[in-house]
Every structure is written in structure tokens, then in C-alpha cells.
Design a protein around this motif. Structure first.
Motif, PDB file in Angstrom:
ATOM      1  N   HIS A   1       0.848  -1.183   0.000  1.00 16.64           N
ATOM      2  CA  HIS A   1       0.000   0.000   0.000  1.00 16.64           C
ATOM      3  C   HIS A   1       0.890   1.240   0.000  1.00 16.64           C
ATOM      4  O   HIS A   1       1.846   1.337   0.777  1.00 16.64           O
ATOM      5  CB  HIS A   1      -0.909   0.012   1.228  1.00 16.64           C
ATOM      6  CG  HIS A   1      -2.092  -0.881   1.074  1.00 16.64           C
ATOM      7  ND1 HIS A   1      -3.021  -1.073   2.066  1.00 16.64           N
ATOM      8  CD2 HIS A   1      -2.517  -1.643   0.036  1.00 16.64           C
ATOM      9  CE1 HIS A   1      -3.964  -1.915   1.651  1.00 16.64           C
ATOM     10  NE2 HIS A   1      -3.663  -2.279   0.420  1.00 16.64           N
TER      11      HIS A   1
ATOM     12  N   ALA B   1       1.421   5.495   0.387  1.00 18.88           N
ATOM     13  CA  ALA B   1       0.922   6.506   1.319  1.00 18.88           C
ATOM     14  C   ALA B   1      -0.431   7.030   0.822  1.00 18.88           C
ATOM     15  O   ALA B   1      -0.566   7.413  -0.343  1.00 18.88           O
ATOM     16  CB  ALA B   1       1.928   7.640   1.440  1.00 18.88           C
ATOM     17  N   ARG B   2      -1.402   7.056   1.713  1.00 17.95           N
ATOM     18  CA  ARG B   2      -2.758   7.419   1.317  1.00 17.95           C
ATOM     19  C   ARG B   2      -2.977   8.921   1.418  1.00 17.95           C
ATOM     20  O   ARG B   2      -2.597   9.560   2.410  1.00 17.95           O
ATOM     21  CB  ARG B   2      -3.777   6.685   2.184  1.00 17.95           C
ATOM     22  CG  ARG B   2      -5.209   6.856   1.703  1.00 17.95           C
ATOM     23  CD  ARG B   2      -6.117   5.836   2.329  1.00 17.95           C
ATOM     24  NE  ARG B   2      -7.431   5.839   1.726  1.00 17.95           N
ATOM     25  CZ  ARG B   2      -8.377   4.950   1.984  1.00 17.95           C
ATOM     26  NH1 ARG B   2      -8.129   3.961   2.844  1.00 17.95           N
ATOM     27  NH2 ARG B   2      -9.550   5.007   1.386  1.00 17.95           N
ATOM     28  N   VAL B   3      -3.601   9.479   0.393  1.00 20.62           N
ATOM     29  CA  VAL B   3      -3.958  10.883   0.370  1.00 20.62           C
ATOM     30  C   VAL B   3      -5.374  11.018   0.910  1.00 20.62           C
ATOM     31  O   VAL B   3      -6.284  10.325   0.440  1.00 20.62           O
ATOM     32  CB  VAL B   3      -3.890  11.456  -1.063  1.00 20.62           C
ATOM     33  CG1 VAL B   3      -4.312  12.915  -1.087  1.00 20.62           C
ATOM     34  CG2 VAL B   3      -2.483  11.284  -1.623  1.00 20.62           C
TER      35      VAL B   3
ATOM     36  N   GLU C   1      -8.949  10.340  -0.985  1.00 19.16           N
ATOM     37  CA  GLU C   1      -8.748   9.584  -2.216  1.00 19.16           C
ATOM     38  C   GLU C   1      -8.683   8.086  -1.906  1.00 19.16           C
ATOM     39  O   GLU C   1      -8.367   7.694  -0.780  1.00 19.16           O
ATOM     40  CB  GLU C   1      -7.453  10.022  -2.911  1.00 19.16           C
ATOM     41  CG  GLU C   1      -7.485  11.444  -3.438  1.00 19.16           C
ATOM     42  CD  GLU C   1      -6.258  11.756  -4.273  1.00 19.16           C
ATOM     43  OE1 GLU C   1      -5.441  10.821  -4.489  1.00 19.16           O
ATOM     44  OE2 GLU C   1      -6.103  12.914  -4.687  1.00 19.16           O
ATOM     45  N   PRO C   2      -8.984   7.239  -2.906  1.00 20.62           N
ATOM     46  CA  PRO C   2      -8.898   5.785  -2.683  1.00 20.62           C
ATOM     47  C   PRO C   2      -7.472   5.352  -2.368  1.00 20.62           C
ATOM     48  O   PRO C   2      -6.506   6.053  -2.675  1.00 20.62           O
ATOM     49  CB  PRO C   2      -9.380   5.194  -4.021  1.00 20.62           C
ATOM     50  CG  PRO C   2     -10.097   6.300  -4.710  1.00 20.62           C
ATOM     51  CD  PRO C   2      -9.449   7.568  -4.264  1.00 20.62           C
ATOM     52  N   GLN C   3      -7.360   4.193  -1.751  1.00 23.80           N
ATOM     53  CA  GLN C   3      -6.053   3.616  -1.441  1.00 23.80           C
ATOM     54  C   GLN C   3      -5.333   3.218  -2.725  1.00 23.80           C
ATOM     55  O   GLN C   3      -5.906   2.565  -3.596  1.00 23.80           O
ATOM     56  CB  GLN C   3      -6.217   2.392  -0.552  1.00 23.80           C
ATOM     57  CG  GLN C   3      -4.922   1.650  -0.249  1.00 23.80           C
ATOM     58  CD  GLN C   3      -3.991   2.479   0.619  1.00 23.80           C
ATOM     59  OE1 GLN C   3      -4.330   2.846   1.725  1.00 23.80           O
ATOM     60  NE2 GLN C   3      -2.801   2.753   0.108  1.00 23.80           N
ATOM     61  N   ARG C   4      -4.074   3.618  -2.838  1.00 20.37           N
ATOM     62  CA  ARG C   4      -3.267   3.224  -3.984  1.00 20.37           C
ATOM     63  C   ARG C   4      -2.253   2.175  -3.552  1.00 20.37           C
ATOM     64  O   ARG C   4      -1.810   2.164  -2.397  1.00 20.37           O
ATOM     65  CB  ARG C   4      -2.562   4.444  -4.601  1.00 20.37           C
ATOM     66  CG  ARG C   4      -3.538   5.464  -5.175  1.00 20.37           C
ATOM     67  CD  ARG C   4      -2.856   6.624  -5.855  1.00 20.37           C
ATOM     68  NE  ARG C   4      -3.830   7.542  -6.411  1.00 20.37           N
ATOM     69  CZ  ARG C   4      -4.394   7.408  -7.611  1.00 20.37           C
ATOM     70  NH1 ARG C   4      -4.031   6.396  -8.397  1.00 20.37           N
ATOM     71  NH2 ARG C   4      -5.290   8.270  -8.035  1.00 20.37           N
ATOM     72  N   LEU C   5      -1.894   1.310  -4.472  1.00 19.38           N
ATOM     73  CA  LEU C   5      -0.959   0.235  -4.149  1.00 19.38           C
ATOM     74  C   LEU C   5      -0.004  -0.017  -5.300  1.00 19.38           C
ATOM     75  O   LEU C   5      -0.255   0.378  -6.436  1.00 19.38           O
ATOM     76  CB  LEU C   5      -1.706  -1.042  -3.778  1.00 19.38           C
ATOM     77  CG  LEU C   5      -2.692  -1.642  -4.795  1.00 19.38           C
ATOM     78  CD1 LEU C   5      -1.973  -2.551  -5.792  1.00 19.38           C
ATOM     79  CD2 LEU C   5      -3.774  -2.426  -4.088  1.00 19.38           C
TER      80      LEU C   5
ATOM     81  N   THR D   1       0.759  -0.475 -10.774  1.00 19.29           N
ATOM     82  CA  THR D   1       0.094   0.238  -9.694  1.00 19.29           C
ATOM     83  C   THR D   1      -1.412   0.019  -9.793  1.00 19.29           C
ATOM     84  O   THR D   1      -1.938  -0.357 -10.849  1.00 19.29           O
ATOM     85  CB  THR D   1       0.391   1.740  -9.742  1.00 19.29           C
ATOM     86  OG1 THR D   1      -0.023   2.254 -11.021  1.00 19.29           O
ATOM     87  CG2 THR D   1       1.875   2.009  -9.542  1.00 19.29           C
TER      88      THR D   1
ATOM     89  N   VAL E   1      -5.513   1.202  -7.902  1.00 22.17           N
ATOM     90  CA  VAL E   1      -6.339   2.020  -7.031  1.00 22.17           C
ATOM     91  C   VAL E   1      -7.399   1.108  -6.442  1.00 22.17           C
ATOM     92  O   VAL E   1      -8.142   0.440  -7.171  1.00 22.17           O
ATOM     93  CB  VAL E   1      -6.999   3.178  -7.806  1.00 22.17           C
ATOM     94  CG1 VAL E   1      -7.839   4.032  -6.865  1.00 22.17           C
ATOM     95  CG2 VAL E   1      -5.943   4.031  -8.491  1.00 22.17           C
TER      96      VAL E   1
END
Length: 247
Positions: free
Chosen positions: A38, A40-42, A45-49, A64, A66
Motif C-alpha cells: 500500500h 501513502a494514502r492521500v 482519495e482511494p487507497q493506492r498500491l 500500480t 487504485v
């Protein structure tokens, strides 16, 4: 969706959710990925990985994604959705999206996925996807789902499950090769009595049939245990449609 996989897992819904949503545990049972992290989450916004797959000892293909999830729904089910892409020039898979759905049933959870993607490399890529990547990806997903089931139901770790699969596959292959070699040595059987000369090929054929067609051991993950087509018409969940509309 282009690919559909479903497994019946006799486990608690919260435990299944944790084993699939936690990257550290997810990468242990999912054959398709070597690393899942994972980013860093903004806020808002949805979690990015980031995910990566080691294709060869010296080749790692990364991409990558979302991620969005609905932990609780009024009907008791849960859903998570993913939009993913890989900019790596050697990745046949360019971009796609999919979902996981968790449906509680009387003795466990129906854990299912539907996903599709766009291959790159033009016409060659379309043919390679149809005959190689898509069947292989579908098999790997189903095999991984069964490996997850063994972990949750029987406490067999993904690492042990992989060793079980390798050992059983090797045993089946060696048995098959030995049987074929024995059947090809027809002249040797002429020196045996008629009864033995008849019995030996019969036993070899039986052993070969078992090596190729016998069900896998209960401790070995197998893609064949998973459903590959939905029992009813399936539509993509709302959370996936919303995710796909995001820039």
C-alpha cells in the motif's frame, strides 16, 4: 467481466477479509504477485498500491492500482474493487479492473472475483493473451483461491501448500514417465509368462491413469476445486463502476 473465479471457504468473514485485504498476507497466498504494498494514502482519495511479479530471477514486472472497498453492506456482503495498470514494456497486461465479493452463507463464505484487462502488443498480444496469458491467469487465480482456503480452513500455510503441490506434481510426473517407459518396453514382456505379461501392462495403465486423473490430495491446492463460471448472471458492483469513472 472476462474472468470469473469462485471458492467456497468455510471460515469467518472477518478472517477472510483480513487475509485478502492485508498486503502482507495477500502476497503470501496469491500466486500472481510477488510483492504487494500500500502506498501513502492521500486523504479523501482511494487507497493506492504497488504490485510486482517476478517472472524470471532477473526480471520483475511492476504496476500500480487504485483500491476501493465496502466493508459493510445492508445485505451482509462485502465488496472491494481494484483498477490496475502496468507501464512496464514487457508486461502483456496493460490495464484492467476487477472486484472481490464476499457473500456469507450458512457454513462459510462464497468468495468470488470477476476481472478483465486490456493486453498490449496489438494483434500478437491479443493472440498471446487468448491462448497463453488468460488461461494461465485464470488457473493461477483459482489455484491461489484454493491455497487461501487451505490456509483458513486447515491451517496449512501458503508456503507449506506450495511444497505439497510441488511434491505431488513431481510424484505424478515421475509416475507417468515411469509408466510410459514401462509400456514402451514391449519386447521385454515377451520373456515373462502370459499371465504376468498381461498383468504388468494393465497395472501400468492403471497407475498412469491415476497419475494423470486422480483427484489432488486434500492438503494440496488445486484450481479444479473452484467454480470458473457463475451460476447466474453477474454484474459488476457499484463500487467498481464508480472506481472506473475516476481519472
Amino acid at each position: 467481466m472476462g474472468l470469473y473465479i469462485e471458492a467456497h471457504i468455510r471460515a469467518d468473514l472477518d478472517a477472510l477479509w483480513a487475509h485478502t485485504q492485508d498486503p502482507a498476507r495477500h502476497q503470501r497466498w496469491d500466486l500472481r504477485f510477488t510483492e504487494i504494498d500500500h502506498l501513502a494514502r492521500v486523504p479523501g482519495e482511494p487507497q493506492r498500491l504497488r504490485y510486482a511479479t517476478r517472472v524470471l530471477p532477473c526480471l520483475v514486472i511492476a504496476g500500480t492500482g487504485v483500491l476501493a472497498g465496502e466493508r459493510e453492506r445492508p445485505d451482509g456482503t462485502r465488496t472491494s474493487a481494484l483498477r490496475f495498470a502496468s507501464p512496464h514494456p514487457l508486461s502483456l497486461l496493460a490495464e484492467g479492473s476487477g472486484y472481490w465479493r464476499y457473500v456469507p452463507v450458512g457454513d462459510g463464505v462464497r468468495f468470488l472475483t470477476g476481472y478483465d484487462y486490456r493486453p498490449r502488443w496489438g494483434r500478437f498480444g491479443a493472440l498471446a493473451d487468448r491462448f497463453v496469458l488468460r488461461p494461465l491467469t485464470g488457473w493461477a487465480t483459482a489455484w491461489s483461491f484454493d491455497r487461501l482456503r487451505l490456509w483458513l480452513e486447515r491451517g496449512i500455510t501458503p508456503e507449506r501448500a506450495r511444497r505439497n503441490w510441488l511434491a505431488e506434481t513431481a510424484a505424478r510426473a515421475l509416475t507417468a514417465v515411469g509408466c510410459v517407459a514401462g509400456l514402451s518396453r514391449g519386447p521385454v514382456l515377451d520373456d515373462l509368462s502370459p499371465a504376468v505379461a498381461f498383468l504388468v501392462p494393465l497395472l501400468l495403465v492403471v497407475a498412469l491413469s491415476l497419475a494423470l486423473g486422480a483427484p489432488p490430495l486434500a492438503t494440496t491446492p488445486a484450481a479444479r476445486r473452484c467454480r470458473r463460471t457463475p451460476s447466474a448472471r453477474v454484474t459488476a458492483p457499484r463500487v467498481l463502476r464508480a472506481l472506473e469513472r475516476q481519472p
